[in-house]
Scaffold this motif. Structure first.
Motif, PDB file in Angstrom:
ATOM      1  N   ILE A 233       0.893  -1.146  -0.077  1.00 14.18           N
ATOM      2  CA  ILE A 233       0.202   0.303  -0.116  1.00 14.18           C
ATOM      3  C   ILE A 233       0.992   1.269  -0.114  1.00 14.18           C
ATOM      4  O   ILE A 233       1.877   0.800   1.160  1.00 14.18           O
ATOM      5  CB  ILE A 233      -0.841  -0.530   1.144  1.00 14.18           C
ATOM      6  CG1 ILE A 233      -1.392  -0.820   1.217  1.00 14.18           C
ATOM      7  CG2 ILE A 233      -1.918   1.335   1.449  1.00 14.18           C
ATOM      8  CD1 ILE A 233      -2.767  -1.725   2.769  1.00 14.18           C
ATOM      9  N   PRO A 234       0.654   1.838  -0.746  1.00 16.79           N
ATOM     10  CA  PRO A 234       1.591   3.658  -0.960  1.00 16.79           C
ATOM     11  C   PRO A 234       1.225   4.258   0.169  1.00 16.79           C
ATOM     12  O   PRO A 234       0.708   4.069   0.781  1.00 16.79           O
ATOM     13  CB  PRO A 234       1.308   3.928  -2.554  1.00 16.79           C
ATOM     14  CG  PRO A 234      -0.246   2.905  -2.457  1.00 16.79           C
ATOM     15  CD  PRO A 234      -0.112   2.184  -2.377  1.00 16.79           C
ATOM     16  N   ASP A 235       1.736   5.174   0.092  1.00 16.04           N
ATOM     17  CA  ASP A 235       1.558   6.451   1.263  1.00 16.04           C
ATOM     18  C   ASP A 235       1.155   8.175   0.574  1.00 16.04           C
ATOM     19  O   ASP A 235       0.820   8.803   0.815  1.00 16.04           O
ATOM     20  CB  ASP A 235       2.763   6.615   1.984  1.00 16.04           C
ATOM     21  CG  ASP A 235       4.098   7.323   1.292  1.00 16.04           C
ATOM     22  OD1 ASP A 235       3.504   7.407   0.005  1.00 16.04           O
ATOM     23  OD2 ASP A 235       5.117   7.449   1.204  1.00 16.04           O
ATOM     24  N   ASN A 236       0.948   7.441  -0.557  1.00 18.75           N
ATOM     25  CA  ASN A 236       0.108   8.852  -1.438  1.00 18.75           C
ATOM     26  C   ASN A 236      -0.671   8.852  -2.681  1.00 18.75           C
ATOM     27  O   ASN A 236      -0.563   7.799  -3.216  1.00 18.75           O
ATOM     28  CB  ASN A 236       1.051   9.580  -2.086  1.00 18.75           C
ATOM     29  CG  ASN A 236       2.203   9.082  -3.539  1.00 18.75           C
ATOM     30  OD1 ASN A 236       1.731   8.981  -4.741  1.00 18.75           O
ATOM     31  ND2 ASN A 236       3.377   8.228  -2.891  1.00 18.75           N
ATOM     32  N   GLU A 262      -6.701   9.846   3.161  1.00 17.34           N
ATOM     33  CA  GLU A 262      -5.295  10.101   2.920  1.00 17.34           C
ATOM     34  C   GLU A 262      -4.738   9.676   4.407  1.00 17.34           C
ATOM     35  O   GLU A 262      -3.486   9.000   4.254  1.00 17.34           O
ATOM     36  CB  GLU A 262      -4.874  12.110   2.978  1.00 17.34           C
ATOM     37  CG  GLU A 262      -5.209  12.221   2.119  1.00 17.34           C
ATOM     38  CD  GLU A 262      -6.748  13.103   2.024  1.00 17.34           C
ATOM     39  OE1 GLU A 262      -7.008  12.580   2.422  1.00 17.34           O
ATOM     40  OE2 GLU A 262      -6.692  13.105   0.460  1.00 17.34           O
ATOM     41  N   LEU A 265      -4.424   5.800   3.817  1.00 15.27           N
ATOM     42  CA  LEU A 265      -3.057   5.632   3.682  1.00 15.27           C
ATOM     43  C   LEU A 265      -1.605   5.689   4.225  1.00 15.27           C
ATOM     44  O   LEU A 265      -1.054   4.836   4.893  1.00 15.27           O
ATOM     45  CB  LEU A 265      -2.760   5.975   2.511  1.00 15.27           C
ATOM     46  CG  LEU A 265      -3.840   6.175   0.990  1.00 15.27           C
ATOM     47  CD1 LEU A 265      -3.782   6.798  -0.119  1.00 15.27           C
ATOM     48  CD2 LEU A 265      -3.339   4.450   0.863  1.00 15.27           C
ATOM     49  N   SER A 266      -1.502   6.786   5.159  1.00 18.23           N
ATOM     50  CA  SER A 266      -0.578   6.610   6.122  1.00 18.23           C
ATOM     51  C   SER A 266      -0.378   6.210   7.228  1.00 18.23           C
ATOM     52  O   SER A 266       0.670   5.604   7.998  1.00 18.23           O
ATOM     53  CB  SER A 266      -0.552   8.322   6.742  1.00 18.23           C
ATOM     54  OG  SER A 266      -1.290   8.243   8.242  1.00 18.23           O
ATOM     55  N   SER A 269       0.587   2.386   5.264  1.00 18.74           N
ATOM     56  CA  SER A 269       1.297   2.160   3.812  1.00 18.74           C
ATOM     57  C   SER A 269       2.295   1.329   4.713  1.00 18.74           C
ATOM     58  O   SER A 269       3.066   0.809   5.673  1.00 18.74           O
ATOM     59  CB  SER A 269       2.541   4.049   3.485  1.00 18.74           C
ATOM     60  OG  SER A 269       2.766   4.449   4.760  1.00 18.74           O
ATOM     61  N   GLY A 270       2.932   0.731   3.091  1.00 16.50           N
ATOM     62  CA  GLY A 270       4.070  -0.214   3.471  1.00 16.50           C
ATOM     63  C   GLY A 270       3.676  -1.812   4.363  1.00 16.50           C
ATOM     64  O   GLY A 270       4.244  -2.711   3.748  1.00 16.50           O
ATOM     65  N   TYR A 273      -1.795  -5.548   0.695  1.00 18.40           N
ATOM     66  CA  TYR A 273      -2.992  -5.292   0.947  1.00 18.40           C
ATOM     67  C   TYR A 273      -4.182  -6.994   1.723  1.00 18.40           C
ATOM     68  O   TYR A 273      -4.997  -6.484   1.308  1.00 18.40           O
ATOM     69  CB  TYR A 273      -3.508  -5.524  -0.921  1.00 18.40           C
ATOM     70  CG  TYR A 273      -3.672  -4.475  -1.467  1.00 18.40           C
ATOM     71  CD1 TYR A 273      -3.971  -3.269  -1.358  1.00 18.40           C
ATOM     72  CD2 TYR A 273      -2.173  -3.882  -2.163  1.00 18.40           C
ATOM     73  CE1 TYR A 273      -3.695  -1.841  -1.814  1.00 18.40           C
ATOM     74  CE2 TYR A 273      -1.611  -2.495  -2.932  1.00 18.40           C
ATOM     75  CZ  TYR A 273      -2.990  -1.410  -2.145  1.00 18.40           C
ATOM     76  OH  TYR A 273      -2.698  -0.350  -2.715  1.00 18.40           O
TER      77      TYR A 273
END
Ligand code: AQP
Length: 334
Positions: A233-236, A262, A265-266, A269-270, A273
């Motif tokens: 999962i990305p951070d943006n 947002e 995601l934060s 992230s990392g 899924y």
């Protein structure tokens, strides 16, 4: 209650209602009934623009009514009825067929999508469906229409038709120009199998959607099988631009958890899924299973559902007839 605002919306009884209908439409219906005059319709005449087996249609009309109630609609606050029981919808649709323009209908993308490659074989009803939708709304002089983003174009057409009627019959402001009320966070829930297509009742694969009647096991299997992404999962948000399936799962999670995308995601992230899928499964089971259980319970007493529709029909008919009398006069019908 704001008496000047009238809300109208409908749902087709064309099969299992799903998470898209629930997040895109039903949840908004429920929140609006607190403060506005609301009219909610099981739009059976829209459903038959594509062939429906009569026995299934009958059952689906009742089941859609049950979905309304199970999602939180209250028949003492909102008018709940089925479209074909108020003949004013068909009568006004005919009048508006004569106001609407062929060029306008030719631009409707939903017809192109639903008619498929052989448009000659589509029903005439499917082609003029947006005029019937305009009639549904204008019959009650509705000012606000809660819908998913897929219906935005049809609603713009309703506004064009209202404007042309007001101009042709020299009655400025007679029909209000209805405003769409589209959820800001999740206006379009996408298929779990193909993130470029909307979640839909008529999609062949049941794995493409979460039905309101799905049990915990089915929800878990469907989310497990849902397409996502092999990256973490990305951070943006930008990184999700070309990953519609992953974005869809994150959007659904954000909507149901009430956590901004947002922030989701934060927080995630990392992670893989599979982490999101586990959390989403739990949330969906908590949100959807009680609705499904209530639908099944309501469907055990069809007489009760028929009574609710009848009561709604009586109320809707009075409003429809009042407006139709004026409309007939404006058009010059005697
Ligand atoms: N995927 C969706 N995301 C958000 N909103 C959606 N709606 C439907 N699908 C989604 C909204 O639900 C309301 C009722 O829709 P409908 O059942 O009357 O017609 P539809 O849009 O054609 O829905 P389906 O599931 O795709 O049905 P079929 O397959 O029978 O055509 C509308 O407000 C719609 O925007």
């Amino acid at each position: 209650m704001d008496k000047k605002k009238i809300v109208f919306s409908g749902v087709q009884p064309s099969g299992n209602l799903h998470l898209g209908n629930y997040l895109g439409a039903l949840k908004n219906f429920v929140s609006l009934q607190k403060d506005m005059e609301c009219i909610y319709c099981v739009v059976d005449l829209h459903a038959i623009t594509v062939f429906q087996k009569p026995n299934e249609l009958k059952n689906n009309i009742l089941e859609t009514t049950a979905c309304f109630l199970a999602s939180g609609l209250d028949d003492s606050k909102s008018i709940i009825f089925n479209q074909s029981s108020v003949s004013g919808h068909s009568e006004l649709a005919w009048i508006l067929n004569c106001v609407s323009r062929v060029g306008w209908l030719n631009r409707m993308t939903q017809f192109k999508d639903k008619a498929g490659s052989d448009k000659e074989k589509a029903s005439v009803g499917l082609y003029i469906y947006p005029n019937l939708m305009a009639a549904d709304i204008l019959l009650y002089k509705a000012t606000h229409v809660p819908v998913g983003a897929d219906q935005k174009q049809h609603l713009e057409l309703s506004r064009d038709i209202a404007q042309k009627f007001n101009k042709d019959f020299n009655c400025k402001d007679f029909f209000p120009l209805p405003e769409p009320l589209i959820s800001k966070n999740i206006s379009r829930v996408m298929s779990l199998r193909d993130g470029t297509k909307k979640m839909s009742k008529s999609e062949e694969s049941d794995y493409s959607r979460i039905n309101l009647k799905d049990n915990a096991d089915e929800i878990q299997k469907k989310i497990k099988k849902a397409k996502s992404d092999s990256d973490v999962i990305p951070d943006n948000l930008k990184a999700l631009e070309k990953k519609p399936e992953a974005l869809n799962l994150l959007n659904i999670y954000s909507e149901i958890s009430h956590i901004k995308l947002e922030k989701v995601l934060s927080e995630m992230s990392g992670k893989d899924y599979s982490h999101l899928k586990e959390k989403l499964t739990d949330l969906l089971i908590d949100e959807i299973c009680p609705v499904g259980k209530e639908i099944k319970k309501l469907m055990d007493d069809k007489t009760h559902l028929l009574k609710i529709l009848k009561k709604g029909t009586e109320k809707a008919k009075i409003k429809a007839e009042e407006n139709l009398n004026i409309i007939r006069e404006k058009v010059g019908l005697v």
